[in-house]
Structure formats: structure tokens, C-alpha cells
Enzyme design. Structure first.
Site, mmCIF file in Angstrom:
data_model
loop_
_atom_site.group_PDB
_atom_site.id
_atom_site.type_symbol
_atom_site.label_atom_id
_atom_site.label_comp_id
_atom_site.label_asym_id
_atom_site.label_seq_id
_atom_site.Cartn_x
_atom_site.Cartn_y
_atom_site.Cartn_z
ATOM 1 N N CYS A 1 -5.323 -2.610 0.017
ATOM 2 C CA CYS A 1 -6.293 -3.701 -0.132
ATOM 3 C C CYS A 1 -7.466 -3.274 -1.007
ATOM 4 O O CYS A 1 -8.016 -2.185 -0.853
ATOM 5 C CB CYS A 1 -6.805 -4.135 1.237
ATOM 6 S SG CYS A 1 -5.499 -4.750 2.315
ATOM 7 N N ASP B 1 -1.914 -2.308 8.573
ATOM 8 C CA ASP B 1 -2.739 -3.246 9.328
ATOM 9 C C ASP B 1 -2.629 -4.681 8.843
ATOM 10 O O ASP B 1 -2.687 -5.614 9.639
ATOM 11 C CB ASP B 1 -4.209 -2.797 9.269
ATOM 12 C CG ASP B 1 -4.445 -1.541 10.100
ATOM 13 O OD1 ASP B 1 -3.455 -0.931 10.522
ATOM 14 O OD2 ASP B 1 -5.607 -1.190 10.324
ATOM 15 N N SER C 1 -11.506 -5.091 11.122
ATOM 16 C CA SER C 1 -10.985 -4.719 9.820
ATOM 17 C C SER C 1 -12.140 -4.424 8.886
ATOM 18 O O SER C 1 -13.224 -5.000 8.989
ATOM 19 C CB SER C 1 -10.158 -5.873 9.255
ATOM 20 O OG SER C 1 -9.961 -5.709 7.869
ATOM 21 N N GLU D 1 -7.696 -4.525 15.644
ATOM 22 C CA GLU D 1 -8.702 -5.127 14.767
ATOM 23 C C GLU D 1 -8.674 -6.637 14.942
ATOM 24 O O GLU D 1 -7.655 -7.217 15.311
ATOM 25 C CB GLU D 1 -8.415 -4.779 13.306
ATOM 26 C CG GLU D 1 -8.643 -3.316 13.000
ATOM 27 C CD GLU D 1 -8.410 -2.970 11.542
ATOM 28 O OE1 GLU D 1 -7.897 -3.826 10.803
ATOM 29 O OE2 GLU D 1 -8.737 -1.840 11.151
ATOM 30 N N CYS E 1 0.811 -1.219 0.000
ATOM 31 C CA CYS E 1 0.000 0.000 0.000
ATOM 32 C C CYS E 1 0.841 1.264 0.000
ATOM 33 O O CYS E 1 0.368 2.320 -0.414
ATOM 34 C CB CYS E 1 -0.970 -0.005 1.173
ATOM 35 S SG CYS E 1 -0.316 -0.703 2.681
ATOM 36 N N CYS F 1 -2.301 3.458 3.386
ATOM 37 C CA CYS F 1 -2.867 2.408 4.217
ATOM 38 C C CYS F 1 -3.814 2.992 5.264
ATOM 39 O O CYS F 1 -3.842 4.187 5.501
ATOM 40 C CB CYS F 1 -1.761 1.596 4.887
ATOM 41 S SG CYS F 1 -2.383 0.056 5.608
ATOM 42 N N ASP F 2 -4.552 2.093 5.914
ATOM 43 C CA ASP F 2 -5.724 2.438 6.720
ATOM 44 C C ASP F 2 -5.587 3.687 7.579
ATOM 45 O O ASP F 2 -6.376 4.618 7.477
ATOM 46 C CB ASP F 2 -6.087 1.261 7.631
ATOM 47 C CG ASP F 2 -6.463 0.019 6.846
ATOM 48 O OD1 ASP F 2 -6.279 0.017 5.620
ATOM 49 O OD2 ASP F 2 -6.925 -0.955 7.455
ATOM 50 N N LYS F 3 -4.625 3.727 8.489
ATOM 51 C CA LYS F 3 -4.540 4.834 9.439
ATOM 52 C C LYS F 3 -3.821 6.044 8.857
ATOM 53 O O LYS F 3 -3.952 7.153 9.367
ATOM 54 C CB LYS F 3 -3.827 4.408 10.731
ATOM 55 C CG LYS F 3 -4.456 3.213 11.423
ATOM 56 C CD LYS F 3 -5.930 3.379 11.660
ATOM 57 C CE LYS F 3 -6.603 2.077 12.019
ATOM 58 N NZ LYS F 3 -6.498 1.020 11.009
#
Length: 575
Positions: free
Chosen positions: A199, A86, A477, A451, A54, A127-129
């Protein structure tokens, strides 16, 4: 040359006047000339690293942004910050670092911008955060700001079907259940992730990428193209040019991020069946602007927003498919048809949402994006819950679930940590019809609000995803499937009811009515609270996670670690 007027820009503190000769000498050392030093300075912040796909393309994309800044007569200065990915951190102690990394990203971007007096920011995240962390920094600093997503991963292919990393997590459960061989597991792990990018399903990264467009911090459609597409460079260049336009017009992040734009963002999360983590990140972004917008506000919008975009994990398609049918702008056009978008919100282009949508030609394709008058379901793919088990709320993703699957009553089976729950699932030491309770995993009590994808994916892999429910004061998640309730507040460490449950207590979860309750009277809960032994001790007695646990606030308000804009006594841009 005509010298730009920097009298109202932060970079004047490091570039102007005789007293700044030592500072300018550093800039000459890096190959800058007098003209570049005199121009507005733009921080080009990335979360580039070699931790995961990512982030791996962000460094290259930043070069395109810098070209755009230069085209707009600005001076770009690239810098990087951390990311905790993550997918790599999942299922072990490393996951405790994930949510804390959001705060660290916001803090380090703020410190870098302040320390070097940059006038504006273009932030790239993958990425996520890192997405909400970067957006939080923009709003906190209140500079002219443009966000750009690094792009999604391409889907893998196996046996004629698209697959994602979610399938690999679920394959672990199938393997544990004896339904998949070692060789089959080795094949799927090798083909699921074929490129750079985050993702591919509507998990947290793509959800927050959609948010960046809907909230107005990113250029329209900039989040859509997959990471490997070099066509992403045009969005990088355009973002660099756009930030220079924002400087010229003095349009700042808090002009863009308003109560109305936060509502637009929540709409897009709901109609795409986005990650429950948006219920954590939107309040955190609002906090940086001093706007009251908590989990209940987010969930109120989820409640009356149709779900009409068919994305994984609840649906069939991935981010690349959404991009190919027009992306977030087409989704927002459908919302506009139902009067569910505030069109007067300003965006990173300097134009309003309404003006941007007027320029979008494609319409809903009926396959990935359904027409809003014929949605997949009439209410959003994410639902808020409240009751005597969650006085400060909880959240559940119901995208892809039938109405019958959205209510569940059963006895509690309590676990004091994710590891304890995962071991029980692996050993099948649980029963159909139970509500698995994972506690002491909240922001403070974990610490870090992990998560639970490893546990939920194992349940799905065992074919039990619809036969049990799961609640936690931790998170799920965006790839989680099944009836899994997260963000239960107050968390166990703060004496919340989830920490007072005992095995066998009857729990009711109803996503139709918005209920999360336990069959105990107020007096019974009060008696258990009086006998509660206090927060479970963790192994984190020093370091960053200890600090995070001490500072972090309630999940309902975004699990933030500082007082926010309401208590600020200055704005960075005006110093």
C-alpha cells in the site's frame, strides 16, 4: 582453491569434515559444487506468495539478492515463509491471523536458519507484519543481517488525482451512505491498485520500511523505489554483497539494533506521520535484543519530534513521491540538522548513519519533505496517551489533524466486537459527539488484535470521521484517519478499564496533553472490576490463534509470545 575459514560460522556443522559427507551429498544433488559448499551460507528469506500485490514481486527480487551473495563469494539458499496480508484479511475473522503471523514469520525464519545452519540472512518482506517479523528473526538469531523491502505499489489515478486502497475503503462508506453509486464503486476498485507492491501511503508497510533504513538493518534508500521498478534489482544485488561484508567483519544484527537505533527509527515514524503499529513493532524488535523500549519510550520520542513529511493518510503524497525527492536519507538529514539523530549507529553497509548521511546530496524539497525548521506541525504525527482508562498506554495518529481536532470529550457507546461496531456504523445507530468503544479485540481477547479499517473508513465515508471518536484495545490500520485511539492497555480480556466502561460514561481524549481518561473515580473503577465477569469467551479453543492468545504478552511491550533475549542462554551464531 583457498578454503574459507568456517571455524566460527554455523554452516560448519553441515558442510565440514568426514561426518558431514551425507549432508554434502544432498548439496551435490542440488547442483552445488565443492567451492559453493565450502563458502559461507546465506539464507535468502522471502515472504513471497500470491495472496496480494505486496508480496508478488519478492520472488523475482530474491534472485537479484542471490546474485549479490554470489558476487561476494557466498552461497545463497532461498526459502520462503508465510504472510498474512492485512488488506485481504481486513474487516472479517481473517484479520485475527494478522498479528499472530508476525510471530509465525519470526519463528519460521528462526527455525529454518537454525535447522540448516545458515551463517547470515538477507530478508525480503512486503506487507505489514512481514517486515517486523523478518527484522525480529534477524535480531533473535543475531546473525549478520540485511533487510530489504519489496517496494510500494504505484498510485492509481482517478479524475486526475492519485488514489490508494484507502480511498476504496472510504468509498465503501460513501456507497453505504448513498453518496456513491454501484458503478462508481466498481470503477474505483478497478483502478486504485495498478501494480505490484505494498500500500502506497505511509501506512504500516511503508512505515516499517522507513524503520528498516532508520534502524540500520537496510541499506540507505533501498526501501524507496516502487515494486515494479526493475531498478530495485541494484538494491537486491547490493544487499547480497553487503551481507557478505558483514560476515567478514562479524557485524551482527544486535550490533546494529541498539537503544540509539531504535530511537532513530521512532523519530522517522513520528516525522513522517507513520502508522501507530510502529508503537507495537518497535518494542517487539527491542524485545528480541533484550532492550527495554516499550510503548511509552516510543511515544516520548514521538512527543518531541516535528512532523514534516506530507504523506497519506494525513497528508497528500505516497511512497513513490517520497522516493523521487530523495527518500528516507533526506528525511534523516533533516532530523540530523535538529540534532535528533544518533549518528554513531552502525548500519548494514558497515558504515555509521553519520557516514551514510554525509554521502547524501539531495535536500528537503519543501513539498513532500518540509525543512525541519518549518515543519507541518511541531510535534510528531503519532501521539501516546495515558490515564485511568489506559494505565498501560494507548496510541493515536494525529498527522493532518488541526490542534482543535486533537481533543474530544463525549459519552461512551460500547461495542463488544468490531462486527457489532461496524453494524451500528452501517445502520447509523450512533450519534455525533459519541466516543465509540470497541473492546475484546486485544491480542489475547480477540484473539489477534484486529485492525479496524473497515469501521473507521465507513465513518469517514459517511462524513462522520471528525464528529465522533473511537477507542479500542485492538489496532488501527496505518490507513486510518480521524480521531481513533488504539492499543488501549491493559486490554479488556486482562481486566483493563476499557472492559469496565458502560454506555454514557464521559471519556476525554486529549492528544495535546496525552490524556485518555474516563470520568470515574478509582473507587468506582475498583467496584466495577470486582463485579467484572471475566474475559469474553472466544470461538478459538484450539489451533494457532488459541496458542497465540495463551502466550501473547501486553501490548505495551509489543505483544510478543516468548521471553526474549533477556532470558536466552545461548546465541545461535555462537553454537
Amino acid at each position: 582453491m583457498t578454503k574459507p575459514d568456517k571455524s566460527n560460522l554455523p554452516s560448519r556443522h553441515v558442510t565440514e569434515g568426514p561426518a558431514r559427507a551425507p549432508h554434502r551429498s544432498y548439496f551435490y544433488a542440488m547442483g552445488l559444487d565443492e567451492e559453493a559448499i565450502a563458502q559461507p551460507w546465506v539464507g535468502v528469506a522471502t515472504c513471497w506468495n500470491e495472496a496480494a500485490p505486496c508480496n508478488i514481486a519478492l520472488n523475482r527480487q530474491a534472485q537479484a539478492v542471490k546474485l549479490g551473495v554470489k558476487k561476494g563469494n557466498g552461497t545463497p539458499r532461498e526459502f520462503t515463509t508465510i504472510t498474512v496480508t492485512d488488506g485481504i484479511a481486513m474487516g472479517h475473522e481473517g484479520m485475527r491471523s494478522s498479528l499472530a503471523s508476525r510471530e509465525a514469520i519470526a519463528d519460521t525464519v528462526e527455525l529454518t536458519m537454525r535447522g540448516h545452519c545458515y551463517d547470515a540472512i538477507v530478508g525480503l518482506a512486503g506487507c505489514d507484519k512481514s517486515l517486523p517479523g523478518m527484522m525480529m528473526a534477524m535480531v533473535r538469531l543475531n546473525t549478520p543481517s540485511v533487510f530489504i523491502y519489496g517496494g510500494s505499489i504505484l498510485p492509481g489515478r482517478l479524475n486526475g488525482k492519485d488514489i490508494t486502497v484507502q480511498d476504496v475503503f472510504e468509498a465503501v462508506g460513501k456507497h453505504q451512505a448513498g453518496a456513491m453509486s454501484d458503478a462508481e464503486l466498481e470503477v474505483i476498485e478497478r483502478v486504485a491498485c495498478p501494480s505490484a507492491g505494498a500500500c502506497g501511503g505511509q501506512f504500516t508497510a511503508n512505515t516499517m520500511a522507513c524503520v528498516s533504513e532508520a534502524i540500520g538493518l537496510a541499506l540507505m534508500n533501498s526501501s524507496g523505489a516502487p515494486a515494479p521498478y526493475e531498478s530495485r534489482d541494484q538494491y537486491g544485488i547490493a544487499s547480497g554483497e553487503a551481507v557478505m561484508n558483514l560476515i567478514a567483519k562479524n557485524i551482527r544484527a544486535r550490533d546494529v539494533v541498539t537503544r540509539k537505533s531504535l530511537e532513530n527509527a521512532a523519530r522517522v515514524v513520528a516525522c513522517t506521520g507513520g502508522s501507530t503499529n510502529a508503537g507495537l513493532h518497535l518494542p517487539a524488535i527491542a524485545h528480541e535484543a533484550g532492550i527495554d523500549f516499550d510503548l511509552f519510550d516510543v511515544c516520548d520520542i514521538f512527543k518531541d519530534t516535528p512532523y514534516f513529511v506530507d504523506l497519506k493518510p494525513g497528508g497528500q503524497y505516497v511512497a513513490k513521491d517520497l522516493y523521487e525527492v530523495g527518500g528516507v536519507p533526506v528525511v534523516m538529514k533533516e532530523l540530523r540538522k535538529a540534532g535528533l539523530i544518533h549518528e554513531d549507529c552502525i548500519t548494514a553497509s558497515g558504515r555509521t548513519i553519520g557516514e551514510e548521511l554525509d554521502m547524501i546530496a539531495p535536500e528537503a524539497d519543501g513539498r513532500v519533505i518540509y525543512p525541519i525548521d518549518n515543519p507541518i506541525t511541531k510535534t510528531g504525527g503519532v501521539v501516546g496517551l495515558k490515564g485511568n482508562l489506559a494505565p498501560e498506554g494507548a496510541i493515536v495518529k494525529v498527522a493532518g489533524m488541526s490542534e482543535e481536532e486533537q481533543s474530544f470529550t463525549g459519552p461512551a457507546r460500547c461495542f463488544e466486537s468490531e462486527e457489532e461496531a461496524f453494524a451500528a456504523v452501517k445502520a447509523r445507530a450512533y450519534k455525533e459527539g459519541e466516543v465509540l468503544v470497541i473492546r475484546n479485540e486485544g491480542p489475547s481477547g480477540g484473539p489477534g488484535m484486529r485492525e479496524m479499517l473497515a469501521t473507521t473508513a465507513a465513518l469517514s465515508g459517511q462524513g462522520m470521521g471528525k464528529k465522533v471518536a473511537l477507542i479500542t484495545d485492538g489496532r488501527f490500520s496505518g490507513a486510518t484517519r480521524g480521531f481513533c485511539v488504539g492499543h488501549v492497555g491493559p486490554e479488556a480480556a486482562h481486566g483493563g478499564p476499557i472492559g469496565l466502561l458502560k454506555d454514557g460514561d464521559q471519556i476525554t481524549i486529549n492528544a495535546i496533553t496525552g490524556e485518555l481518561s474516563v470520568e470515574l473515580t478509582d473507587d468506582e473503577l475498583a467496584e466495577r472490576k470486582a463485579n467484572w465477569g471475566g474475559a469474553k469467551e472466544t470461538i478459538y479453543a484450539s489451533g494457532a490463534l488459541w496458542k497465540f492468545a495463551k502466550l501473547v504478552g501486553a501490548t505495551r511491550y509489543g505483544a510478543t509470545t516468548h521471553p526474549g533475549a533477556k532470558d536466552e542462554k545461548h546465541i545461535y551464531m555462537d553454537l
